[in-house]
Design a protein around this motif. Sequence first.
Motif, mmCIF file in Angstrom:
data_model
loop_
_atom_site.group_PDB
_atom_site.id
_atom_site.type_symbol
_atom_site.label_atom_id
_atom_site.label_comp_id
_atom_site.label_asym_id
_atom_site.label_seq_id
_atom_site.Cartn_x
_atom_site.Cartn_y
_atom_site.Cartn_z
ATOM 1 N N VAL A 243 -2.447 2.234 11.078
ATOM 2 C CA VAL A 243 -3.003 2.281 9.732
ATOM 3 C C VAL A 243 -4.524 2.364 9.844
ATOM 4 C CG1 VAL A 243 -3.266 1.066 7.542
ATOM 5 C CG2 VAL A 243 -1.075 0.990 8.765
ATOM 6 N N ALA A 244 -5.118 3.449 9.337
ATOM 7 C CA ALA A 244 -6.571 3.634 9.398
ATOM 8 C C ALA A 244 -7.251 3.029 8.179
ATOM 9 C CB ALA A 244 -6.921 5.115 9.517
ATOM 10 N N GLU A 245 -6.754 3.361 6.987
ATOM 11 C CA GLU A 245 -7.336 2.806 5.766
ATOM 12 C C GLU A 245 -6.398 3.058 4.596
ATOM 13 O OE1 GLU A 245 -10.799 4.741 4.155
ATOM 14 O OE2 GLU A 245 -10.252 6.667 5.063
ATOM 15 N N HIS A 246 -6.597 2.300 3.531
ATOM 16 C CA HIS A 246 -5.849 2.496 2.303
ATOM 17 C C HIS A 246 -6.753 3.167 1.272
ATOM 18 C CE1 HIS A 246 -2.519 0.223 3.841
ATOM 19 N NE2 HIS A 246 -3.249 -0.869 4.005
ATOM 20 N N LEU A 247 -6.243 4.199 0.642
ATOM 21 C CA LEU A 247 -6.953 4.897 -0.427
ATOM 22 C C LEU A 247 -6.320 4.462 -1.743
ATOM 23 C CD1 LEU A 247 -6.984 8.402 1.329
ATOM 24 C CD2 LEU A 247 -8.689 6.580 1.503
ATOM 25 N N ASP A 248 -6.674 3.258 -2.172
ATOM 26 C CA ASP A 248 -5.976 2.629 -3.284
ATOM 27 C C ASP A 248 -6.072 3.430 -4.575
ATOM 28 O OD1 ASP A 248 -5.001 0.437 -1.832
ATOM 29 O OD2 ASP A 248 -6.886 -0.633 -2.034
ATOM 30 N N THR A 253 -2.078 5.923 1.973
ATOM 31 C CA THR A 253 -2.534 5.279 3.200
ATOM 32 C C THR A 253 -2.832 6.363 4.219
ATOM 33 O OG1 THR A 253 -1.252 3.253 2.852
ATOM 34 C CG2 THR A 253 -1.877 3.767 5.113
ATOM 35 N N ARG A 254 -3.995 6.265 4.843
ATOM 36 C CA ARG A 254 -4.335 7.224 5.896
ATOM 37 C C ARG A 254 -3.939 6.635 7.244
ATOM 38 N NH1 ARG A 254 -8.575 8.473 9.210
ATOM 39 N NH2 ARG A 254 -9.939 6.885 8.300
ATOM 40 N N LEU A 255 -3.216 7.418 8.020
ATOM 41 C CA LEU A 255 -2.705 6.997 9.326
ATOM 42 C C LEU A 255 -3.291 7.857 10.424
ATOM 43 C CD1 LEU A 255 1.012 6.911 8.165
ATOM 44 C CD2 LEU A 255 -0.302 4.865 8.718
ATOM 45 N N GLY A 272 -5.349 -1.219 10.937
ATOM 46 C CA GLY A 272 -5.265 -1.615 12.337
ATOM 47 C C GLY A 272 -3.860 -1.879 12.826
ATOM 48 N N GLN A 273 -2.895 -2.056 11.903
ATOM 49 C CA GLN A 273 -1.531 -2.348 12.339
ATOM 50 C C GLN A 273 -0.879 -1.094 12.900
ATOM 51 O OE1 GLN A 273 0.876 -4.837 9.893
ATOM 52 N NE2 GLN A 273 2.796 -4.080 10.725
ATOM 53 N N ARG A 274 -0.209 -1.281 14.033
ATOM 54 C CA ARG A 274 0.541 -0.182 14.643
ATOM 55 C C ARG A 274 1.905 -0.075 13.980
ATOM 56 N NH1 ARG A 274 1.272 -1.592 20.503
ATOM 57 N NH2 ARG A 274 2.334 0.411 20.522
ATOM 58 N N LEU A 275 2.337 1.168 13.778
ATOM 59 C CA LEU A 275 3.621 1.418 13.142
ATOM 60 C C LEU A 275 4.365 2.515 13.891
ATOM 61 C CD1 LEU A 275 2.501 1.659 9.388
ATOM 62 C CD2 LEU A 275 3.495 -0.332 10.505
ATOM 63 N N ARG A 276 5.672 2.437 13.891
ATOM 64 C CA ARG A 276 6.510 3.538 14.367
ATOM 65 C C ARG A 276 6.888 4.360 13.132
ATOM 66 N NH1 ARG A 276 9.640 3.860 18.976
ATOM 67 N NH2 ARG A 276 7.816 2.968 19.983
ATOM 68 N N LEU A 277 6.602 5.649 13.187
ATOM 69 C CA LEU A 277 6.777 6.533 12.041
ATOM 70 C C LEU A 277 7.847 7.578 12.324
ATOM 71 C CD1 LEU A 277 2.976 7.222 11.480
ATOM 72 C CD2 LEU A 277 4.377 5.561 10.229
ATOM 73 N N ARG A 278 8.455 8.081 11.267
ATOM 74 C CA ARG A 278 9.430 9.171 11.384
ATOM 75 C C ARG A 278 9.151 10.212 10.323
ATOM 76 N NH1 ARG A 278 14.594 10.582 9.527
ATOM 77 N NH2 ARG A 278 14.664 8.826 8.074
ATOM 78 N N ILE A 279 9.211 11.478 10.724
ATOM 79 C CA ILE A 279 9.065 12.590 9.787
ATOM 80 C C ILE A 279 10.315 13.451 9.916
ATOM 81 C CG2 ILE A 279 7.704 14.599 9.118
ATOM 82 C CD1 ILE A 279 5.270 13.260 10.315
ATOM 83 N N PRO A 280 11.228 13.398 8.939
ATOM 84 C CA PRO A 280 12.483 14.153 9.041
ATOM 85 C C PRO A 280 12.228 15.662 9.094
ATOM 86 C CG PRO A 280 12.608 12.482 7.310
ATOM 87 C CD PRO A 280 11.171 12.568 7.723
ATOM 88 N N ALA A 281 13.009 16.344 9.916
ATOM 89 C CA ALA A 281 12.847 17.788 10.058
ATOM 90 C C ALA A 281 13.081 18.514 8.735
ATOM 91 C CB ALA A 281 13.809 18.318 11.124
ATOM 92 N N ARG A 282 13.997 18.015 7.931
ATOM 93 C CA ARG A 282 14.294 18.685 6.662
ATOM 94 C C ARG A 282 13.147 18.567 5.659
ATOM 95 N NH1 ARG A 282 17.524 14.065 6.769
ATOM 96 N NH2 ARG A 282 16.954 12.495 5.192
#
Length: 359
Positions: A243-248, A253-255, A272-282
């Motif tokens: 997580v880079a910053e929140h654009l409230d 949220t910018r990642l 600063g929090q690390r996250l596991r992300l998924r972007i579906p192919a569809r």
Amino acid sequence: MTVSVSVTQRLGDFALDVAFEAPSPGVVALFGPSGSGKSSIVRAIAGLSRPEAGRIAVDGTVFLDTEARLALPPEKRRVGLVFQDARLFPHMSVETNLRYGLRRAPAGERRIGFDAVVAMLGIGHLLARRPHTLSGGEKQRVAVGRALLAQPRLLLMDEPLASLDAARKAEVLPFLERLRDEIRLPILYVSHDWAEVARLADTLVLLDQGRVIAAGPVADLAANPSLPLAAREDAGAVLDGTVAEHLDARGLTRLDASGIPLLAARLPHPPGQRLRLRIPAREVSLAAEAPRLLSVHNILAGEVAHITPGHAPGTALVAVRVGGVTLLSQVTQDAVSRLALGPGSPVHALVKSVAVLRV
């Protein structure tokens, strides 16, 4: 430091012949259909079965080497086991169950403390209770704690969440993430649930009929269109992001995903929090040129790496390399022809902010 497994074993009509190596510490996930050999590998590593041939070593400690006629007994391997059923002692309190694990630890090697485990797993309020009063998720957290307090060289988790409903899984998964991130220990994780594996694993070992189809970083295998994962309905890229910053004001949220900036719908996680992300192919569209004035927030310039037939007639799966990551796009064969796509073609991947998902 590595986890290294190479074994062959005949189990009735089933033949196990596997070899893989993974960095340690980290989570190594064994993934494949029922009957592919996942639990057989766990039993061989734990010393509960004896392969005909092979070698198993964890961080320099050799568990098995049939050529050298070496086979450590299970109790000398110091492997922590967590099964689908928690297997807690019903006549003991939670605290006594946990301290049983601590008593099994070799003298002078208690690196993981009782209080630290209780805090990490959030089970301090359960210490006086008996197992029959716990929910399924609470039982599994206690079982993990007992295994950790035995100070294992390796933690083996065989379908630990399989018996839990979706709500209880959601309760336990954050604690397993903390375990992965805070306890620097090699973990072998068996599951048939792709969402669990995508969220927790560092290294993925794909199995089928007792053989290794592929092994490597989970992000690389998830984005490989030639592997069976690409044929799943939920095929897509798996990325590590921060997580880079929140654009409230914009609800976004910018990642940062391996150097690739992504905008997602507002996430409830601090910078600063690390996250596991998924972007579906569809959810990934393609354009030959950068479009303007779209509702899509992420327009990512890249190039085509691979194109393979999709799992449905008339479709294609396009792997697009964007900087240091690979995205998958599920499109029609007609779209591939109209855009004149081929390996090396420049292309723009279009990803809606609502399609950038926390696994």
